[in-house]
Design a protein around this motif. Structure first.
Motif, PDB file in Angstrom:
ATOM      1  N   ARG A  91       0.822  -1.204   0.000  1.00  0.00           N
ATOM      2  CA  ARG A  91       0.000   0.000   0.000  1.00  0.00           C
ATOM      3  C   ARG A  91       0.860   1.259   0.000  1.00  0.00           C
ATOM      4  O   ARG A  91       1.781   1.398   0.770  1.00  0.00           O
ATOM      5  N   HIS A  92       0.588   2.132  -0.894  1.00  0.00           N
ATOM      6  CA  HIS A  92       1.225   3.447  -0.888  1.00  0.00           C
ATOM      7  C   HIS A  92       0.312   4.367  -1.680  1.00  0.00           C
ATOM      8  O   HIS A  92      -0.620   3.911  -2.349  1.00  0.00           O
ATOM      9  N   SER A  93       0.565   5.656  -1.572  1.00  0.00           N
ATOM     10  CA  SER A  93      -0.358   6.610  -2.190  1.00  0.00           C
ATOM     11  C   SER A  93      -0.184   6.651  -3.704  1.00  0.00           C
ATOM     12  O   SER A  93       0.941   6.714  -4.202  1.00  0.00           O
ATOM     13  N   ARG A 110      -0.984   8.785  -7.118  1.00  0.00           N
ATOM     14  CA  ARG A 110      -1.304  10.189  -7.451  1.00  0.00           C
ATOM     15  C   ARG A 110      -1.603  10.411  -8.930  1.00  0.00           C
ATOM     16  O   ARG A 110      -1.623  11.527  -9.398  1.00  0.00           O
ATOM     17  N   LEU A 160       9.007  15.087   1.350  1.00  0.00           N
ATOM     18  CA  LEU A 160       7.995  14.362   0.570  1.00  0.00           C
ATOM     19  C   LEU A 160       7.813  15.032  -0.785  1.00  0.00           C
ATOM     20  O   LEU A 160       7.763  14.368  -1.829  1.00  0.00           O
ATOM     21  N   ASN A 188      -4.952  17.354  -6.933  1.00  0.00           N
ATOM     22  CA  ASN A 188      -5.618  16.887  -5.709  1.00  0.00           C
ATOM     23  C   ASN A 188      -7.129  17.007  -5.830  1.00  0.00           C
ATOM     24  O   ASN A 188      -7.869  16.121  -5.426  1.00  0.00           O
ATOM     25  N   PHE A 222      -6.938  13.187  -8.340  1.00  0.00           N
ATOM     26  CA  PHE A 222      -5.889  12.590  -9.186  1.00  0.00           C
ATOM     27  C   PHE A 222      -6.493  11.761 -10.329  1.00  0.00           C
ATOM     28  O   PHE A 222      -5.981  10.728 -10.693  1.00  0.00           O
ATOM     29  N   CYS A 234      -5.474   7.250  -2.407  1.00  0.00           N
ATOM     30  CA  CYS A 234      -4.704   8.319  -1.769  1.00  0.00           C
ATOM     31  C   CYS A 234      -5.627   9.053  -0.799  1.00  0.00           C
ATOM     32  O   CYS A 234      -6.695   9.538  -1.201  1.00  0.00           O
ATOM     33  N   VAL A 235      -5.237   9.103   0.450  1.00  0.00           N
ATOM     34  CA  VAL A 235      -5.963   9.891   1.450  1.00  0.00           C
ATOM     35  C   VAL A 235      -5.614  11.353   1.192  1.00  0.00           C
ATOM     36  O   VAL A 235      -4.466  11.674   0.878  1.00  0.00           O
ATOM     37  N   GLN A 236      -6.587  12.256   1.319  1.00  0.00           N
ATOM     38  CA  GLN A 236      -6.337  13.648   0.927  1.00  0.00           C
ATOM     39  C   GLN A 236      -6.952  14.650   1.914  1.00  0.00           C
ATOM     40  O   GLN A 236      -8.165  14.877   1.887  1.00  0.00           O
ATOM     41  N   VAL A 237      -6.084  15.288   2.697  1.00  0.00           N
ATOM     42  CA  VAL A 237      -6.577  16.373   3.546  1.00  0.00           C
ATOM     43  C   VAL A 237      -6.935  17.581   2.676  1.00  0.00           C
ATOM     44  O   VAL A 237      -7.773  18.413   3.051  1.00  0.00           O
ATOM     45  N   SER A 238      -6.319  17.660   1.506  1.00  0.00           N
ATOM     46  CA  SER A 238      -6.574  18.795   0.596  1.00  0.00           C
ATOM     47  C   SER A 238      -8.063  18.942   0.273  1.00  0.00           C
ATOM     48  O   SER A 238      -8.561  20.062   0.125  1.00  0.00           O
ATOM     49  N   ARG A 259      10.393   5.731   5.794  1.00  0.00           N
ATOM     50  CA  ARG A 259       9.911   6.026   7.140  1.00  0.00           C
ATOM     51  C   ARG A 259      11.097   6.260   8.067  1.00  0.00           C
ATOM     52  O   ARG A 259      12.218   5.832   7.780  1.00  0.00           O
TER      53      ARG A 259
HETATM   54  C1  FMN Z   1      -4.577  12.305   6.868  1.00  0.00           C
HETATM   55  C2  FMN Z   1      -3.805  12.254   5.576  1.00  0.00           C
HETATM   56  C3  FMN Z   1      -3.903  13.309   4.688  1.00  0.00           C
HETATM   57  C4  FMN Z   1      -3.211  13.283   3.464  1.00  0.00           C
HETATM   58  N1  FMN Z   1      -3.395  14.298   2.566  1.00  0.00           N
HETATM   59  C5  FMN Z   1      -2.804  14.225   1.353  1.00  0.00           C
HETATM   60  C6  FMN Z   1      -3.088  15.207   0.353  1.00  0.00           C
HETATM   61  O1  FMN Z   1      -3.885  16.130   0.559  1.00  0.00           O
HETATM   62  N2  FMN Z   1      -2.482  15.088  -0.849  1.00  0.00           N
HETATM   63  C7  FMN Z   1      -1.600  14.069  -1.123  1.00  0.00           C
HETATM   64  O2  FMN Z   1      -1.074  14.023  -2.239  1.00  0.00           O
HETATM   65  N3  FMN Z   1      -1.325  13.110  -0.196  1.00  0.00           N
HETATM   66  C8  FMN Z   1      -1.916  13.157   1.019  1.00  0.00           C
HETATM   67  N4  FMN Z   1      -1.700  12.170   1.945  1.00  0.00           N
HETATM   68  C9  FMN Z   1      -0.791  11.056   1.632  1.00  0.00           C
HETATM   69  C10 FMN Z   1       0.516  11.185   2.408  1.00  0.00           C
HETATM   70  O3  FMN Z   1       1.336  12.158   1.802  1.00  0.00           O
HETATM   71  C11 FMN Z   1       1.189   9.809   2.420  1.00  0.00           C
HETATM   72  O4  FMN Z   1       0.383   8.892   3.093  1.00  0.00           O
HETATM   73  C12 FMN Z   1       2.553   9.823   3.106  1.00  0.00           C
HETATM   74  O5  FMN Z   1       3.442  10.677   2.431  1.00  0.00           O
HETATM   75  C13 FMN Z   1       3.162   8.417   3.149  1.00  0.00           C
HETATM   76  O6  FMN Z   1       3.255   7.892   1.844  1.00  0.00           O
HETATM   77  P1  FMN Z   1       2.491   6.572   1.388  1.00  0.00           P
HETATM   78  O7  FMN Z   1       1.027   6.739   1.653  1.00  0.00           O
HETATM   79  O8  FMN Z   1       2.802   6.482  -0.083  1.00  0.00           O
HETATM   80  O9  FMN Z   1       3.076   5.426   2.169  1.00  0.00           O
HETATM   81  C14 FMN Z   1      -2.371  12.178   3.165  1.00  0.00           C
HETATM   82  C15 FMN Z   1      -2.296  11.108   4.057  1.00  0.00           C
HETATM   83  C16 FMN Z   1      -3.010  11.137   5.246  1.00  0.00           C
HETATM   84  C17 FMN Z   1      -2.951   9.947   6.182  1.00  0.00           C
END
Ligand code: FMN
Length: 217
Positions: free
Chosen positions: A11-13, A15, A89, A114, A118, A159-163, A205
């Motif tokens: 699992r990883h984000s 984009r 990052l 975002n 994506f 991808c989780v996104q606070v944006s 990490r």
């Molecule tokens: C609560 C939360 C908010 C995040 N918001 C964003 C975001 O707005 N845009 C984005 O590109 N990634 C976002 N991410 C992804 C993180 O950047 C990513 O989880 C972190 O860098 C670790 O990388 P990985 O998920 O690839 O392991 C978010 C992750 C979390 C848990």
């Protein structure tokens, strides 16, 4: 049965997603059902999720992009001592995208994706009742991680996104989410674009001893 550790490490984000490869609803429903096994304070199950695809997703994206073009999102600012994580990052992810460090316009366009989730065909919004405390967001987080792992095990990227939570009123208005809900984050769901180099980035990490202390005497 996919190996648990393998799924966690996989699992990883993502984009950039394949815009035209639909996400089967049943896979997402299975992952959501697994995620409901997450623990929560007094078993209150504080997660509230809206999943939008098709025209509902497209309307949301259109409204969010209009907002993004009009003004900055309201996202929490990182305290200075944590800001280097965001810089590191950014270099990794935008570097892999080929966005030059000082090219502000290229960076703006990459960040703007975002609010298109994506290009994912499925957009999730994760909320929690306003009257709940921050401790309850732990339960939502546990739900969310299990959901992400369930998606990974089914070949889906996320991808989780606070944006997305940076424009909470637009999200509420577009999806009919009541004022009693706090919009915590968005989540993009779809099949990763295999030709997008940033999708291959696995962010490192901290060494364990930077975050964990064992006391034995
Ligand atoms: C609560 C939360 C908010 C995040 N918001 C964003 C975001 O707005 N845009 C984005 O590109 N990634 C976002 N991410 C992804 C993180 O950047 C990513 O989880 C972190 O860098 C670790 O990388 P990985 O998920 O690839 O392991 C978010 C992750 C979390 C848990």
């Amino acid at each position: 049965m996919v190996d648990f550790e393998e799924v966690v490490l996989q699992r990883h984000s993502t984009r950039l997603f394949l815009r035209d490869k639909p996400v089967p609803n049943e896979l997402v429903t299975e992952a959501l059902a697994l995620a409901t096994r997450a623990p929560s304070n007094s078993n209150i199950q504080p997660w509230q999720v809206v999943i939008a695809s098709g025209p509902a997703r497209d309307r949301l994206v259109e409204a969010l992009l209009a907002e993004a073009d009009a003004g900055a999102p309201r996202v929490p600012v990182l305290p200075p001592e944590f800001a280097h994580f965001r810089r590191d990052l950014g270099s990794l992810v935008y570097g892999a995208m080929g966005v030059p460090r000082h090219d502000a316009e290229a960076r703006r366009l990459a960040v703007r994706r975002n609010w298109e989730f994506f290009r994912a065909p499925m957009a999730g919004i994760v909320c929690m009742h306003r009257d709940l405390d921050f401790v309850d967001s732990l339960g939502v987080g546990m739900f969310l991680q299990t959901f992400l792992l369930g998606l990974t095990a089914r070949g889906l990227g996320s991808c989780v996104q606070v944006s997305i939570a940076g424009y909470p009123d637009t999200v509420r208005e577009q999806l009919g989410i009541g004022p009693d809900m706090r919009v915590l984050c968005g989540i993009a769901i779809g099949y990763p674009d295999p030709d997008f180099p940033a999708n291959a980035v696995h962010v490192p990490r901290n060494a364990l001893d930077q975050n964990v202390v064992f006391l034995q005497s």
